[in-house]
Design a protein around this motif. Structure first.
Motif, mmCIF file in Angstrom:
data_model
loop_
_atom_site.group_PDB
_atom_site.id
_atom_site.type_symbol
_atom_site.label_atom_id
_atom_site.label_comp_id
_atom_site.label_asym_id
_atom_site.label_seq_id
_atom_site.Cartn_x
_atom_site.Cartn_y
_atom_site.Cartn_z
ATOM 1 N N PHE A 46 0.823 -1.204 0.000
ATOM 2 C CA PHE A 46 0.000 0.000 0.000
ATOM 3 C C PHE A 46 0.861 1.259 0.000
ATOM 4 C CE2 PHE A 46 -2.640 3.300 2.062
ATOM 5 C CZ PHE A 46 -3.661 3.336 1.130
ATOM 6 N N SER A 47 1.933 1.270 0.780
ATOM 7 C CA SER A 47 2.788 2.456 0.821
ATOM 8 C C SER A 47 3.452 2.694 -0.537
ATOM 9 C CB SER A 47 3.840 2.322 1.929
ATOM 10 O OG SER A 47 4.681 1.209 1.710
ATOM 11 N N ARG A 48 3.796 1.619 -1.248
ATOM 12 C CA ARG A 48 4.349 1.764 -2.602
ATOM 13 C C ARG A 48 3.298 2.329 -3.550
ATOM 14 N NH1 ARG A 48 7.573 -4.048 -3.093
ATOM 15 N NH2 ARG A 48 9.522 -3.371 -2.077
ATOM 16 N N PHE A 49 2.053 1.863 -3.389
ATOM 17 C CA PHE A 49 0.950 2.382 -4.192
ATOM 18 C C PHE A 49 0.765 3.878 -3.942
ATOM 19 C CE2 PHE A 49 -3.652 3.393 -4.100
ATOM 20 C CZ PHE A 49 -3.927 3.322 -5.457
ATOM 21 N N VAL A 50 0.796 4.259 -2.676
ATOM 22 C CA VAL A 50 0.649 5.671 -2.322
ATOM 23 C C VAL A 50 1.771 6.488 -2.942
ATOM 24 C CG1 VAL A 50 0.712 7.323 -0.418
ATOM 25 C CG2 VAL A 50 -0.611 5.225 -0.187
ATOM 26 N N GLN A 51 2.988 5.978 -2.824
ATOM 27 C CA GLN A 51 4.133 6.720 -3.352
ATOM 28 C C GLN A 51 4.040 6.888 -4.863
ATOM 29 O OE1 GLN A 51 8.044 4.892 -2.957
ATOM 30 N NE2 GLN A 51 8.930 6.895 -2.469
ATOM 31 N N SER A 52 3.597 5.834 -5.554
ATOM 32 C CA SER A 52 3.556 5.897 -7.019
ATOM 33 C C SER A 52 2.382 6.723 -7.541
ATOM 34 C CB SER A 52 3.489 4.481 -7.606
ATOM 35 O OG SER A 52 2.269 3.851 -7.238
ATOM 36 N N ARG A 53 1.261 6.698 -6.832
ATOM 37 C CA ARG A 53 0.063 7.381 -7.312
ATOM 38 C C ARG A 53 -0.139 8.742 -6.668
ATOM 39 N NH1 ARG A 53 -4.226 4.685 -9.442
ATOM 40 N NH2 ARG A 53 -5.162 6.754 -9.461
ATOM 41 N N ALA A 211 -14.199 1.635 -7.625
ATOM 42 C CA ALA A 211 -13.120 0.960 -8.342
ATOM 43 C C ALA A 211 -12.369 0.042 -7.417
ATOM 44 C CB ALA A 211 -12.158 2.003 -8.938
ATOM 45 N N SER A 212 -12.353 -1.240 -7.735
ATOM 46 C CA SER A 212 -11.561 -2.192 -6.968
ATOM 47 C C SER A 212 -10.111 -2.072 -7.376
ATOM 48 C CB SER A 212 -12.053 -3.622 -7.221
ATOM 49 O OG SER A 212 -13.369 -3.762 -6.764
ATOM 50 N N VAL A 213 -9.227 -2.468 -6.466
ATOM 51 C CA VAL A 213 -7.799 -2.397 -6.726
ATOM 52 C C VAL A 213 -7.239 -3.802 -6.749
ATOM 53 C CG1 VAL A 213 -5.632 -1.452 -5.925
ATOM 54 C CG2 VAL A 213 -7.707 -0.209 -5.519
#
Length: 213
Positions: A46-53, A211-213
């Protein structure tokens, strides 16, 4: 793990990792911890997702709201720590309204131990029946989730809101996102069946078609 939506959501729902409880046991508000490796893996993803998005869009702030039960708080604290390490501002708070449904005397008991009469009584009044004698009804659970949802302040520019919570809360939000309420539920078949799995997340269903992830 990217959402299929043309609009970037600012409110996300993150489910705790697998709880350390025997399969087939009712654990609603039973305060059990979650698998450590699963928690770390979920937080890292999740933290990687936050960082990328989020960070890529110029965002710097994350508002974390978590159920105070161990399995959610473990994940929320791990996410907070990782996001702070990435240079994002992260504020963590707890809210009891984000807890799973309270199953009263059924908590910690195998589902098979629930008497047929109690089960039939629940199915006959799915939204209104207070389960486990000392527990709450589905309507009561939906009401507290709805209250928390209504008090959800809109995200400020550059901010994401993240709820670290349970499957029941996520399903209640899905129902509310469809414009329904507890009074609309007359059958168990109306309760959302699918949910994100342990450690995964989705965009908050503010309206039908989340939107599902």
């Amino acid at each position: 793990m990217m959402p299929h939506t043309p609009i970037t959501p600012h409110w996300w729902l993150l489910r705790h990792a697998a709880p350390l409880v025997q399969e087939g046991v009712c654990y609603g508000q039973l305060d059990v911890s979650a698998d450590i490796e699963g928690t770390h893996h979920a937080a890292l993803n999740f933290s990687r997702f936050v960082q990328s998005r989020h960070a890529a869009q110029g965002g710097t702030r994350i508002r974390l709201l978590a159920s105070p039960l161990q399995r959610c708080l473990q994940l929320a604290r791990t996410v907070e720590r990782q996001l702070l390490q990435k240079g994002l501002h992260c504020q963590l708070q707890t809210d009891e309204r984000l807890m799973e449904m309270n199953f009263g005397d059924w908590e910690g008991q195998p589902w098979d131990n629930v008497s047929r009469k109690e089960w039939d009584d629940w199915m006959a009044d799915f939204a209104g029946y207070e389960v486990g004698r000392r527990g709450e009804s589905l309507a009561q659970m939906i009401a507290r989730v709805q209250q928390a949802r209504q008090e959800q302040a809109p995200a400020e520019p550059g901010e994401w809101i993240v709820w670290v919570t349970h499957a029941g809360v996520i399903k209640a939000l899905e129902l509310l996102g469809q414009g329904l309420s507890a009074s609309d539920i007359t059958s168990p078949r109306q309760w959302p069946q699918a949910s994100c799995t342990y450690g995964q997340w989705l965009a908050a269903p503010l309206s039908l078609g989340s939107a599902s992830v």
